[in-house]
Design an enzyme around this catalytic site. Sequence first.
Site, short mmCIF file in Angstrom:
data_model
loop_
_atom_site.label_atom_id
_atom_site.label_comp_id
_atom_site.label_asym_id
_atom_site.label_seq_id
_atom_site.Cartn_x
_atom_site.Cartn_y
_atom_site.Cartn_z
N SER A 243 0.06 -4.74 -2.88
CA SER A 243 0.87 -4.13 -1.84
C SER A 243 0.02 -3.39 -0.81
CB SER A 243 1.89 -3.23 -2.52
OG SER A 243 3.04 -3.14 -1.73
N LYS A 247 -3.48 -4.76 1.03
CA LYS A 247 -3.95 -4.67 2.42
C LYS A 247 -5.36 -4.07 2.38
CE LYS A 247 0.72 -2.84 3.60
NZ LYS A 247 1.67 -3.89 3.51
N TRP A 334 10.44 -8.83 1.76
CA TRP A 334 9.91 -7.79 2.66
C TRP A 334 8.45 -8.10 3.03
CZ3 TRP A 334 11.70 -4.40 5.82
CH2 TRP A 334 11.01 -3.23 6.14
N HIS A 384 8.37 -7.78 -6.38
CA HIS A 384 7.17 -7.11 -5.90
C HIS A 384 6.52 -6.35 -7.07
CE1 HIS A 384 4.88 -5.26 -2.64
NE2 HIS A 384 5.14 -4.06 -3.12
C1 GCU Z 1 6.41 -0.49 1.40
C2 GCU Z 1 5.75 -0.96 2.67
C3 GCU Z 1 4.84 -2.16 2.42
C4 GCU Z 1 3.91 -1.87 1.27
C5 GCU Z 1 4.67 -1.40 0.07
C6 GCU Z 1 3.81 -0.93 -1.10
O1 GCU Z 1 7.34 -1.43 0.98
O2 GCU Z 1 6.73 -1.24 3.62
O3 GCU Z 1 4.09 -2.48 3.57
O4 GCU Z 1 3.12 -3.01 0.97
O5 GCU Z 1 5.45 -0.28 0.42
O6 GCU Z 1 2.66 -0.57 -0.93
O7 GCU Z 1 4.37 -0.86 -2.21
#
Ligand code: GCU
Length: 407
Positions: A243, A247, A334, A384
């Site tokens: 997540s 990144k 998402w 997720h």
């Molecule tokens: C939120 C956010 C995402 C991210 C995620 C996470 O959903 O919008 O961009 O990847 O959190 O880190 O769990």
Amino acid sequence: MQARPTNLDESKVQPYTLPDPLVMQDGTPVTCAAAWPARRAELLELFRQNVYGRSPPVPARIPFAVTGTDDRALGGLATRTEITLCPTGAPDGPAMHLLLYVPNAAPKPVPVFMGLNFRGNHSIHPDPAITFSANWTRYAAHFDAAKDGPLDASRGSRASRWPVAKILGRGYALATAFYGDLEPDFDGGWKHGVRGALATRPPPAADSWGAIGAWAWGLSRALDVLEQQPAIDTTRAAILGHSRLGKTALWAGAQDERFALVISNNSGCGGAALSRRNFGESVARINETFPHWFCSTFKRYNDQEADLPVDQHELIALIAPRPVYIASAAEDLWADPKGEFLSALHAEPVYRLLGRPGLESAEQPPLNHAVGGTMGYHIRSGKHDVTAFDWDQYLAFADRHIPRRAL
Ligand code: GCU
């Protein structure tokens, strides 16, 4: 201004044109491997200026101290070492607490999986000897409990995401640290982390690094310290993240070519997913909810993604020719699973130019089926998360690309 509403309907995806990773800014095509480093440098600079911001120079020395070691950890399976390092170089600056497990049975030096964790080192395994993260306790109130499940302070609360015994059994070491050691994850958290400690020019410049930059930079500083651990072969270091930390892993791997293999788990917007595809989280939404993650210039592209001089397939291309694995989850709309796949697909020409096989699949594969050569991809069923299925693919991919030594 209100951000464009989120689109989760594939039939409403608007046409878009991606920048070509193999064409220089001035229009010159990149037609041979020898011409790639110049384009790579250009892309890296564009990501610094427009997306993640600029990281500071590497300190001359990273002070560190081994704070604990036990060569009979986990019933004799591993040697557990805890190392406190000072990523900014200043002994009185922020401290990063690295937890390292090295498999006892494997021939040394061993390859290593590295990654930051969300809930403190004590969350990754019930091992009672892991030092409880003081920073996790300090900043827990800032966690987005609604999205990330109820706050659970217990040891091993995140063990399902970290199959430690399996990783060790396959001959890999594991090194992890709490991401909040580098910067706690809230707007204003910079004051408590490496960005605050290194700040030289408030208010920040348009291309000052964001929190993702700080977390990525911290991973490189951890690698600096691991290079001094004789049991670890840092030429075979895999970096992985889930997540927002996915990144982070991609940005760390893009900048620091010492990371031999890079894994993005459900990284989504600002990670593997294409920004120009209007599906799932958008640039505007991410900048609104997490104003501290990227550089301030990134906000210019809120609902104006077509103006970005880069897109996320070029972040993946920055990892070439090193192995990269992108993983999606079917219910994680998402994060735009299809956009994550397409990003890998559109990075493939760079891998090919550099003589490496890419994804070897022009279509998103069926659920729970890994594809790829030097680039790997799967979309698994479910939400997720990081699951056993995900790790099985990562370990198989690592076995192919950064194998352990034979006994
Ligand atoms: C939120 C956010 C995402 C991210 C995620 C996470 O959903 O919008 O961009 O990847 O959190 O880190 O769990």
